[in-house]
Design a protein around this motif. Structure first.
Motif, PDB file in Angstrom:
ATOM      1  N   MET B 132      19.173 -27.648  11.213  1.00 15.19           N
ATOM      2  CA  MET B 132      20.191 -27.516  12.273  1.00 15.19           C
ATOM      3  C   MET B 132      21.397 -28.413  12.028  1.00 15.19           C
ATOM      4  O   MET B 132      22.522 -28.098  12.437  1.00 15.19           O
ATOM      5  CB  MET B 132      19.569 -27.875  13.620  1.00 15.19           C
ATOM      6  CG  MET B 132      18.702 -26.786  14.190  1.00 15.19           C
ATOM      7  SD  MET B 132      19.697 -25.551  15.028  1.00 15.19           S
ATOM      8  CE  MET B 132      19.822 -26.323  16.639  1.00 15.19           C
ATOM      9  N   ARG B 137      28.390 -28.999  15.611  1.00 18.82           N
ATOM     10  CA  ARG B 137      27.719 -29.420  16.834  1.00 18.82           C
ATOM     11  C   ARG B 137      27.662 -28.335  17.908  1.00 18.82           C
ATOM     12  O   ARG B 137      26.627 -28.097  18.527  1.00 18.82           O
ATOM     13  CB  ARG B 137      28.418 -30.654  17.411  1.00 18.82           C
ATOM     14  CG  ARG B 137      27.745 -31.202  18.666  1.00 18.82           C
ATOM     15  CD  ARG B 137      28.507 -32.382  19.233  1.00 18.82           C
ATOM     16  NE  ARG B 137      29.836 -32.018  19.653  1.00 18.82           N
ATOM     17  CZ  ARG B 137      30.127 -31.436  20.812  1.00 18.82           C
ATOM     18  NH1 ARG B 137      29.162 -31.139  21.655  1.00 18.82           N
ATOM     19  NH2 ARG B 137      31.366 -31.136  21.135  1.00 18.82           N
ATOM     20  N   GLN B 138      28.783 -27.675  18.142  1.00 20.50           N
ATOM     21  CA  GLN B 138      28.813 -26.672  19.214  1.00 20.50           C
ATOM     22  C   GLN B 138      27.869 -25.513  18.913  1.00 20.50           C
ATOM     23  O   GLN B 138      27.300 -24.924  19.833  1.00 20.50           O
ATOM     24  CB  GLN B 138      30.240 -26.176  19.416  1.00 20.50           C
ATOM     25  CG  GLN B 138      31.153 -27.246  20.002  1.00 20.50           C
ATOM     26  CD  GLN B 138      32.540 -26.717  20.290  1.00 20.50           C
ATOM     27  OE1 GLN B 138      32.977 -25.742  19.699  1.00 20.50           O
ATOM     28  NE2 GLN B 138      33.247 -27.376  21.193  1.00 20.50           N
ATOM     29  N   GLU B 141      24.277 -26.738  19.577  1.00 16.94           N
ATOM     30  CA  GLU B 141      23.936 -26.745  21.003  1.00 16.94           C
ATOM     31  C   GLU B 141      23.515 -25.357  21.470  1.00 16.94           C
ATOM     32  O   GLU B 141      22.552 -25.197  22.222  1.00 16.94           O
ATOM     33  CB  GLU B 141      25.141 -27.216  21.821  1.00 16.94           C
ATOM     34  CG  GLU B 141      25.442 -28.685  21.674  1.00 16.94           C
ATOM     35  CD  GLU B 141      26.697 -29.096  22.424  1.00 16.94           C
ATOM     36  OE1 GLU B 141      26.893 -30.300  22.607  1.00 16.94           O
ATOM     37  OE2 GLU B 141      27.491 -28.211  22.820  1.00 16.94           O
ATOM     38  N   ASP B 161      28.380 -25.454  30.549  1.00 17.33           N
ATOM     39  CA  ASP B 161      29.591 -25.480  31.378  1.00 17.33           C
ATOM     40  C   ASP B 161      30.779 -24.878  30.620  1.00 17.33           C
ATOM     41  O   ASP B 161      31.875 -25.441  30.584  1.00 17.33           O
ATOM     42  CB  ASP B 161      29.908 -26.915  31.823  1.00 17.33           C
ATOM     43  CG  ASP B 161      30.904 -26.947  32.983  1.00 17.33           C
ATOM     44  OD1 ASP B 161      31.042 -25.911  33.649  1.00 17.33           O
ATOM     45  OD2 ASP B 161      31.530 -28.005  33.210  1.00 17.33           O
ATOM     46  N   PRO B 163      32.587 -20.789  29.528  1.00 19.58           N
ATOM     47  CA  PRO B 163      32.552 -19.367  29.900  1.00 19.58           C
ATOM     48  C   PRO B 163      31.528 -18.600  29.069  1.00 19.58           C
ATOM     49  O   PRO B 163      31.211 -18.984  27.923  1.00 19.58           O
ATOM     50  CB  PRO B 163      33.979 -18.894  29.594  1.00 19.58           C
ATOM     51  CG  PRO B 163      34.810 -20.131  29.559  1.00 19.58           C
ATOM     52  CD  PRO B 163      33.918 -21.222  29.080  1.00 19.58           C
ATOM     53  N   LEU B 178      23.938 -19.456  10.003  1.00 14.37           N
ATOM     54  CA  LEU B 178      22.526 -19.574   9.630  1.00 14.37           C
ATOM     55  C   LEU B 178      22.197 -18.617   8.489  1.00 14.37           C
ATOM     56  O   LEU B 178      21.491 -18.978   7.543  1.00 14.37           O
ATOM     57  CB  LEU B 178      21.637 -19.285  10.848  1.00 14.37           C
ATOM     58  CG  LEU B 178      21.625 -20.347  11.945  1.00 14.37           C
ATOM     59  CD1 LEU B 178      20.855 -19.859  13.169  1.00 14.37           C
ATOM     60  CD2 LEU B 178      21.005 -21.636  11.433  1.00 14.37           C
TER      61      LEU B 178
END
Lengths: 311, 195
Positions: B132, B137-138, B141, B161, B163, B178
């Protein structure tokens, strides 16, 4: 081929789950101000309480006590009130080093305080233990013990009444997941009970509670220490607003102002004016990565506040 | 007929001071929060400690809660994310809350058997986490929430938090990355998403 398959989910160990549940229920009872309340309160009362709670931000606890802002204070940025006109002439810090016996007793007290923590601090070496000779109130932190193991630090503080005020620990082996740990949110960063860190250019730190004179902090090895109040979340028993409004600052207890001065005596940091706010996001000093998002919807390293290198 | 209160009902009751309702929310979601924390920290013991801190955070921020189709889990995972990022502060806050409630318990962790049994899973997780780390990072998550924790995209939007469209695009990019990295997405999907 590598895959992302993770181990199957586990339940919390039964004793842990039962204990945590009991603790949380007791905390809710305590913080709501009603011992062992088991039934829902009328909706109107509940709504009023939620409105009160909304003023208390996570991470920035309110002060206990019922101090009132004295005459002669002026509002500062962030909605705090800070005393005016007396920010530059605090009394010098008068401290004394604890004796070996006092240090050993203090350390034992701290070990006892943290005995149910995951990390044991028994193997940490004490590198400093001292206390202020005099503080304004017994509830203020008065004594500190700093211990270290490799790059991990443990700081334990004690109030004037002899009780442990709190402890904080950080380092690569204690908080490996907390990438913000090596960095500071502000030139003078609050981390614990009257304790924090500062950047190398800071040569003097003061703390001030509204209504009190500023107090000179002790600076040592990148840490500052000053008598401050143990925090709690007092809510007025009969409703109404919190005694001390939340300041929405990271590491600065409501009602307190932390200031940092450079070597030429110039004020370079005033938490009431440019303290780190909980609404902002924070990037590493190199601005290559967002480390703390908070409630920012689209954080980028360029738009977030830059954190500071410690030392 | 047994009536099961929704998270919304329990949350409203807890906000009104009904501690038992909060206890029921803990019963309902502690496992999912615990396992989310484990995958983040790679440590069962840290996950244990932080689980209670997440719920304390949730209680103190109860006025800000956002429920997703009556489920509090996505918002609790958002709280868990914040708690991990501020680990030592979260533990300290929980300790203080216990002290204030006069509840400094004299308990020692004693789960040696369970710990030994989990060493192998720790190793497996380390491998998955290493893979991972190759994602931004985003995207990490979003994979943590949608693949590891089993949230659907709408719930993940609440947890992060952001859209819904952002979740969709991040997940799409993550899956593309991936594939490019030769990492399979095989994973568990058995985490609760609804009360």
């Amino acid at each position: 081929m590598t895959d992302l398959t993770t181990p199957p989910d586990h339940d919390l160990p039964r004793p842990v789950r039962d204990r945590q549940r009991d603790e949380l229920v007791a905390i809710v009872d305590h913080e709501f101000g009603a011992p062992r309340r088991r039934t829902a309160v009328p909706l109107l009362a509940a709504a009023a309480t939620v409105a009160v709670i909304a003023g208390l931000a996570f991470g920035v606890p309110a002060l206990k006590g019922s101090r009132t802002t004295p005459t002669g204070t002026a509002p500062a940025a962030g909605g705090q009130k800070v005393a005016s006109g007396n920010t530059s002439a605090p009394q010098p810090a008068r401290t004394r080093k604890l004796s070996a016996a006092e240090t050993a007793a203090f350390r034992n007290q701290c070990i006892e305080f943290t005995k149910d923590y995951q990390n044991s601090f028994a193997s940490f070496e004490v590198i400093n233990a001292f206390e202020y000779v005099k503080t304004a109130r017994p509830g203020l932190t008065k004594s500190w013990l700093v211990a270290r193991k490799g790059m991990d630090y443990w700081i334990c503080s004690r109030s004037g009444d002899g009780s442990i005020a709190g402890d904080s620990a950080f380092g690569p082996n204690i908080s490996p997941a907390g990438k913000d740990v090596p960095y500071l949110f502000a030139p003078v960063d609050g981390r614990g009970e009257g304790t924090g860190m500062y950047i190398p250019s800071i040569t003097r730190v003061t703390v001030q509670h509204h209504g009190d004179d500023p107090v000179e902090a002790v600076l040592k090895d990148g840490f500052w220490f000053a008598p401050m109040e143990q925090d709690s979340f007092p809510l007025p028993k009969n409703g109404g607003r919190p005694i001390t409004p939340d300041n929405h600052l990271i590491g600065v207890m409501p009602g307190w102002t932390i200031r940092g001065y450079a070597g030429d005596g110039k004020l370079v940091y005033d938490s009431a004016k440019n303290g780190p706010r909980v609404e902002k996001c924070y990037s590493n000093p190199a601005r290559t990565e967002v480390l703390v998002v908070n409630s920012v919807k689209h954080p980028t390293p360029a738009t977030c506040e830059r954190m500071f290198d410690w030392k | 007929m047994i009536m099961t209160a929704t998270d919304r009902v329990l949350w409203d009751r807890a906000s009104g001071g009904d501690s038992e309702a909060f206890g029921q929310l803990y019963d309902r979601h502690a496992r999912a929060v615990y396992n989310f924390l484990y995958r983040r920290t790679a440590s069962w013991s840290d996950a244990e400690d932080l689980t209670s801190a997440v719920f304390l955070h949730a209680w103190r921020r109860r006025a800000d809660v956002v429920l997703d189709r009556d489920s509090a889990l996505p918002w609790l995972l958002r709280a868990a994310d914040y708690t991990v990022r501020n680990e030592w502060r979260a533990k300290l806050r929980y300790r203080r809350a216990l002290a204030a409630a006069h509840l400094l318990a004299d308990h020692q962790r004693d789960h040696a058997d369970e710990v030994i049994g989990r060493l192998d899973t720790d190793h497996h997780l380390e491998q998955a986490r290493a893979a991972m780390k190759r994602l931004p990072r985003q995207e990490r998550e979003i994979v943590e929430l949608c693949v590891w924790s089993g949230l659907d995209q709408q719930a993940a939007a609440v947890a992060l938090d952001v859209p819904l469209g952002t979740v969709k695009s991040r997940l799409s990019r993550a899956r593309k990355h991936l594939r490019e990295l030769g990492i399979s997405e095989l994973s568990k999907t058995s985490v609760e998403t609804q009360p």
